[in-house]
Design an enzyme around this catalytic site. Sequence first.
Site, PDB file in Angstrom:
ATOM      1  N   ASP A 251      40.543 -18.058 -40.907  1.00 48.60           N
ATOM      2  CA  ASP A 251      40.215 -19.341 -40.305  1.00 48.60           C
ATOM      3  C   ASP A 251      41.188 -19.645 -39.162  1.00 48.60           C
ATOM      4  O   ASP A 251      42.378 -19.376 -39.265  1.00 48.60           O
ATOM      5  CB  ASP A 251      40.280 -20.432 -41.376  1.00 48.60           C
ATOM      6  CG  ASP A 251      39.642 -21.729 -40.934  1.00 48.60           C
ATOM      7  OD1 ASP A 251      38.600 -21.671 -40.267  1.00 48.60           O
ATOM      8  OD2 ASP A 251      40.182 -22.791 -41.274  1.00 48.60           O
ATOM      9  N   GLU A 298      37.483 -16.112 -37.259  1.00 51.22           N
ATOM     10  CA  GLU A 298      36.827 -17.393 -36.982  1.00 51.22           C
ATOM     11  C   GLU A 298      37.259 -17.802 -35.573  1.00 51.22           C
ATOM     12  O   GLU A 298      38.385 -18.236 -35.354  1.00 51.22           O
ATOM     13  CB  GLU A 298      37.237 -18.435 -38.021  1.00 51.22           C
ATOM     14  CG  GLU A 298      36.505 -19.766 -37.878  1.00 51.22           C
ATOM     15  CD  GLU A 298      37.189 -20.710 -36.901  1.00 51.22           C
ATOM     16  OE1 GLU A 298      36.640 -20.891 -35.791  1.00 51.22           O
ATOM     17  OE2 GLU A 298      38.244 -21.241 -37.228  1.00 51.22           O
ATOM     18  N   ASP A 351      31.193 -26.891 -42.495  1.00 54.43           N
ATOM     19  CA  ASP A 351      31.553 -28.098 -41.747  1.00 54.43           C
ATOM     20  C   ASP A 351      30.359 -28.710 -41.011  1.00 54.43           C
ATOM     21  O   ASP A 351      30.479 -29.814 -40.466  1.00 54.43           O
ATOM     22  CB  ASP A 351      32.653 -27.782 -40.725  1.00 54.43           C
ATOM     23  CG  ASP A 351      34.026 -27.653 -41.372  1.00 54.43           C
ATOM     24  OD1 ASP A 351      34.236 -28.269 -42.438  1.00 54.43           O
ATOM     25  OD2 ASP A 351      34.889 -26.941 -40.825  1.00 54.43           O
TER      26      ASP A 351
END
Length: 466
Positions: A251, A298, A351
């Site tokens: 991430d 990511e 998200d």
Amino acid sequence: MNTRQAGVLLHPTSLPNESGQPGQLNEQAWRFLEWMESAGLSIWQMLPLTEPHEDGSPYQAVSAFALNPALLPDGWLDELDEQGFADFLNHPPHWLEDYALFMAIRRVHHLASWRDWPHALKSRESDALNEFAQKHHAAIQLLKKQQYALQTRWRKLKESANRKGIQLFGDMPIFVAYDSADVWANPQLFKLDENLNPTVVTGVPPDYFSETGQRWGNPHYHWQAMRADQFSWWRQRVAAALADFDLVRIDHFRGLQAAWEIDANEETAIHGRWVETPGQELLDALQADFPDLPLVAEDLGIITDEVVALKNRYGLPGMSVLQFGFNGLPDNPHALNEQVENSVVYTGTHDNDTSLGWFESLDEGARQWVMEQLAPIAFDKLSAADLPHQMPWPLIAGALDSVARRAVVPMQDWLMLDGEHRMNVPGVAGGNWTWQFDWANLPPELDTKIQALLAQTGRLANSQCE
């Protein structure tokens, strides 16, 4: 295995649980694998499995290594293999002692941050730690038993998944929480002052979405100290993750090239600065440990040429999200016609709103334009019975039909659920991370419909690409 894969994004806490508690690693997890196999899906992606703080966010954990005890099913202690537990203690993971001690102290002090503990415990004075460990031996042993039971159960689940041709896809936040066993046990690896408080914290600068940026508050790594011991903590962290997963997403990958540092006394992210990080050195060390380097970068948001070069140097796949692909701007990496092979394409992420919720939030003109873009794919891949104009199927078809090697669809989209079922609303403090599905929500013959669409797009598990 088919080189074009498709999968589902579902955190284990979102598995059904008749008791009303979050999903657990019980028969429901194995049933989910069976459903995936029947649908022809070969990737199960999930959020970090680590133990969250009280807000429930998997991205702010009390340990970068320990698994979440909430995933243990009722009765786990009665099923414990005592001999295996004894062997586990004789050869414990390097992080176990610090984690168990940290959590026991934290609970005795009513979940207070370690910065507020008595000085002797906060600064890890050996006499104080030994005295505490002796006094609270039973509680510490129970914490260790939980981790043994979790690791044992997880490895069995992974073996079952792999036998079915299903890969487990994990997620690793680039930063760790200040109130964590990792920072408490390794303060020298983080930018802390003489009182063990962060000097700088993480975040991202102001952008189109926020005038003040985002102040995440995690401590920054002391990269010089990490370099001095050959990135030992990071290498252990990745090794632990790759023992649990076949593939791991990093991430905020751009933080391995440069990170936004904010002075700890700043209330917003406005006055931060970009500071380069030794990501290439770290990735070189990781590649030495894991030559195939099964990581996913990511790389959402504004990404610089330097970040792209770092990702490409190691051949790491990036990400694209189709919900971001319809703004009409040129060179949009999320657009249908801008997809690349070495990537993971999503309809949406944890998200995002669900794809149905996202579509319903658009004005009528935007909806029509989205459907015009998707129509050629939808009509080609979906039968009349599949209602090509019914979201989220056209978007799912777009993801599966793309050139991206991997396509992942959130479970909410497979179930055609609206925005009431989203997993997280960024920036909103409460009500997140609690979504669960029910087997009764599955439409009749959903697995058959998915399998047919995967076959058309060359992503059916265990099939050969044409």
